[in-house]
Write a protein that holds these residues in place. Sequence first.
Motif, PDB file in Angstrom:
ATOM      1  N   PRO A  12       0.815  -1.120   0.028  1.00 23.67           N
ATOM      2  CA  PRO A  12       0.179  -0.210  -0.160  1.00 23.67           C
ATOM      3  C   PRO A  12       0.768   1.165   0.057  1.00 23.67           C
ATOM      4  CG  PRO A  12      -0.753  -1.633   1.494  1.00 23.67           C
ATOM      5  CD  PRO A  12       0.231  -2.153   0.942  1.00 23.67           C
ATOM      6  N   SER A  13       1.950   1.337   0.613  1.00 23.15           N
ATOM      7  CA  SER A  13       2.721   2.486   0.613  1.00 23.15           C
ATOM      8  C   SER A  13       3.424   2.831  -0.596  1.00 23.15           C
ATOM      9  CB  SER A  13       3.898   2.088   1.704  1.00 23.15           C
ATOM     10  OG  SER A  13       4.766   1.319   1.364  1.00 23.15           O
ATOM     11  N   GLU A  14       3.495   1.840  -1.417  1.00 22.86           N
ATOM     12  CA  GLU A  14       3.953   2.345  -2.681  1.00 22.86           C
ATOM     13  C   GLU A  14       2.838   2.558  -3.784  1.00 22.86           C
ATOM     14  OE1 GLU A  14       6.194  -1.389  -3.966  1.00 22.86           O
ATOM     15  OE2 GLU A  14       7.211  -1.240  -2.053  1.00 22.86           O
ATOM     16  N   ARG A  15       1.504   2.709  -3.478  1.00 22.07           N
ATOM     17  CA  ARG A  15       0.312   2.814  -4.332  1.00 22.07           C
ATOM     18  C   ARG A  15       0.074   4.353  -4.096  1.00 22.07           C
ATOM     19  NH1 ARG A  15      -2.308  -2.474  -3.076  1.00 22.07           N
ATOM     20  NH2 ARG A  15      -3.175  -1.435  -1.688  1.00 22.07           N
ATOM     21  N   PRO A  16      -0.451   4.986  -4.993  1.00 18.15           N
ATOM     22  CA  PRO A  16      -1.042   6.220  -4.848  1.00 18.15           C
ATOM     23  C   PRO A  16      -2.431   6.075  -4.192  1.00 18.15           C
ATOM     24  CG  PRO A  16      -1.353   5.727  -7.063  1.00 18.15           C
ATOM     25  CD  PRO A  16      -0.494   4.583  -6.448  1.00 18.15           C
ATOM     26  N   TYR A  17      -2.837   7.089  -3.570  1.00 22.35           N
ATOM     27  CA  TYR A  17      -4.059   7.293  -3.020  1.00 22.35           C
ATOM     28  C   TYR A  17      -5.131   8.503  -3.499  1.00 22.35           C
ATOM     29  CZ  TYR A  17      -1.346   5.598   1.110  1.00 22.35           C
ATOM     30  OH  TYR A  17      -0.513   5.035   1.624  1.00 22.35           O
ATOM     31  N   LEU A  18      -6.285   8.268  -3.292  1.00 24.55           N
ATOM     32  CA  LEU A  18      -7.182   9.521  -3.543  1.00 24.55           C
ATOM     33  C   LEU A  18      -6.769  10.579  -2.805  1.00 24.55           C
ATOM     34  CD1 LEU A  18     -10.604   7.444  -3.208  1.00 24.55           C
ATOM     35  CD2 LEU A  18      -9.620   8.358  -5.548  1.00 24.55           C
ATOM     36  N   LYS A  19      -6.999  11.823  -3.484  1.00 30.06           N
ATOM     37  CA  LYS A  19      -6.613  12.981  -3.016  1.00 30.06           C
ATOM     38  C   LYS A  19      -8.045  13.547  -2.669  1.00 30.06           C
ATOM     39  CE  LYS A  19      -4.955  17.434  -3.954  1.00 30.06           C
ATOM     40  NZ  LYS A  19      -4.169  18.371  -5.035  1.00 30.06           N
ATOM     41  N   THR A  20      -8.128  13.916  -1.148  1.00 35.64           N
ATOM     42  CA  THR A  20      -9.468  14.148  -0.347  1.00 35.64           C
ATOM     43  C   THR A  20      -9.827  15.595  -0.349  1.00 35.64           C
ATOM     44  OG1 THR A  20      -8.870  12.430   1.002  1.00 35.64           O
ATOM     45  CG2 THR A  20     -10.725  14.127   1.715  1.00 35.64           C
ATOM     46  N   HIS A  21     -11.047  16.090  -0.888  1.00 41.20           N
ATOM     47  CA  HIS A  21     -11.566  17.466  -0.660  1.00 41.20           C
ATOM     48  C   HIS A  21     -12.406  17.551   0.474  1.00 41.20           C
ATOM     49  CE1 HIS A  21      -9.911  19.174  -4.667  1.00 41.20           C
ATOM     50  NE2 HIS A  21      -9.937  17.887  -4.923  1.00 41.20           N
ATOM     51  N   SER A  22     -13.487  16.639   0.619  1.00 45.65           N
ATOM     52  CA  SER A  22     -14.380  16.517   1.636  1.00 45.65           C
ATOM     53  C   SER A  22     -14.682  15.007   1.919  1.00 45.65           C
ATOM     54  CB  SER A  22     -15.451  17.530   1.233  1.00 45.65           C
ATOM     55  OG  SER A  22     -16.350  16.927   0.419  1.00 45.65           O
ATOM     56  N   LEU A  23     -15.154  14.783   3.109  1.00 44.44           N
ATOM     57  CA  LEU A  23     -15.652  13.387   3.486  1.00 44.44           C
ATOM     58  C   LEU A  23     -17.129  13.208   3.603  1.00 44.44           C
ATOM     59  CD1 LEU A  23     -12.574  12.225   5.671  1.00 44.44           C
ATOM     60  CD2 LEU A  23     -13.174  11.503   3.395  1.00 44.44           C
ATOM     61  N   GLN A  24     -18.052  14.282   4.230  1.00 47.42           N
ATOM     62  CA  GLN A  24     -19.365  14.282   4.180  1.00 47.42           C
ATOM     63  C   GLN A  24     -20.008  15.424   3.654  1.00 47.42           C
ATOM     64  OE1 GLN A  24     -19.802  13.952   8.470  1.00 47.42           O
ATOM     65  NE2 GLN A  24     -20.018  11.651   8.224  1.00 47.42           N
TER      66      GLN A  24
END
Length: 356
Positions: A7-19
């Motif tokens: 997982p640490s070698e994979r990109p993540y989504l970039k969060t704008h808002s959660l709710q």
Amino acid sequence: MSNQKHPSERPYLKTHSLQPENQETPIQFIENNHVHPKLFYRRNHFLFPQLSYSNYFLTINGYVQKPRVLSLQEIYQLPSKTIKVLLECSGNKRHFFKPKVFGEQWEKGAISQGYWTGVPLRNLLDKVGLRNGAKEVVIEGYDFGERSDLDHLYSFTRSLPLEKALHPDTLIAYEYNNEPIPFKHGYPLRLIVPQWYAMASVKWIKQITIIDKEFAGPFQSIDYVYYPNKDDNEGARPVTTINVNSTIQKPLNREILNTGKHTIKGIAWTGTGFVKKVEISTDNGDTWITANLENQDTHGYDWVNWSFEWDVTKKGEYTILSKATDSANRTQPKQPFWNRKGYGYNAIDTIHVKIE
Ligand SMILES: Nc1nc2c(c(=O)[nH]1)N[C@H]1C(S)=C(S)[C@@H](COP(=O)(O)O)O[C@H]1N2
Ligand SMILES: [Mo]
């Protein structure tokens, strides 16, 4: 498979808002042409709906000869088709408008794509029979909530004109990349409308209603409208077809590189026809070179990958541009079409790099 990495070698989504949840795809790192659900952007107007699957039925009613209620089993048994379709939020790249506009500040990642499987909407409409004078098909989602500008509760509901609703590639989809559509992306049924910005692709379908007039819900009469002026609504027109566009994935904006050979690569897409040409400039638009298109043999519902081998010998700062042109001869403009709510940004893509 590139997804086997730690997982640490994979990109993540970039969060704008959660709710509600709004997160963008790390588009610079997407190499796969069918984006894994973990990296598929998420755009929601409300909290996720609560559905009871044990008694999920799709109702089709309104201006029809014979209203029907279909179970999922009945839908799964109908002839289906699988098509590779990209979804692009009409707010993709909103962050780059000048002057700035209000709304989710999407950068370049409110776009993803993959294989959608489902039943053409027209085949379901055949089952109920449209009455003479039917004009639009209204698709209601299960999610609902308040809006800051109106007093009622609203569900996420939008309509399609008959012509688009009857297009053989407009699908009531139930699979994404050969798996049931993930809940956050619309399980169990989601509309897929190729070539239109993704607000049209309603998730968590509750009901389909045929009407004999124009639908005027807020997600199409207030939002998803191009307003050319800051202070009045003159010249307003609905957001529909995706504009021709491109995004540079590599190098990264503001990256520092050595002299020598570098691959410049990215994606290009359009809602009219297919991408015919991508041109690259490494001197801020003084000269243009045609990029290599890697998978142009598409019918144009997904993006093409392009690349260009850049051999740079001189140190200094460079502005790199990408410009796509489609088969309808639409091309990316230098300046985006500014509009108050910030939809449809498609100016020539720009990054800056430094060669040391
Ligand atoms: N029911 C429902 N459908 C919806 C939305 C929503 O908020 N609710 N958002 C729309 C918008 S604006 C976009 S860009 C896409 C986002 O789809 P995704 O979250 O699967 O990426 O779904 C569309 N369909
Ligand atoms: Mo969107």
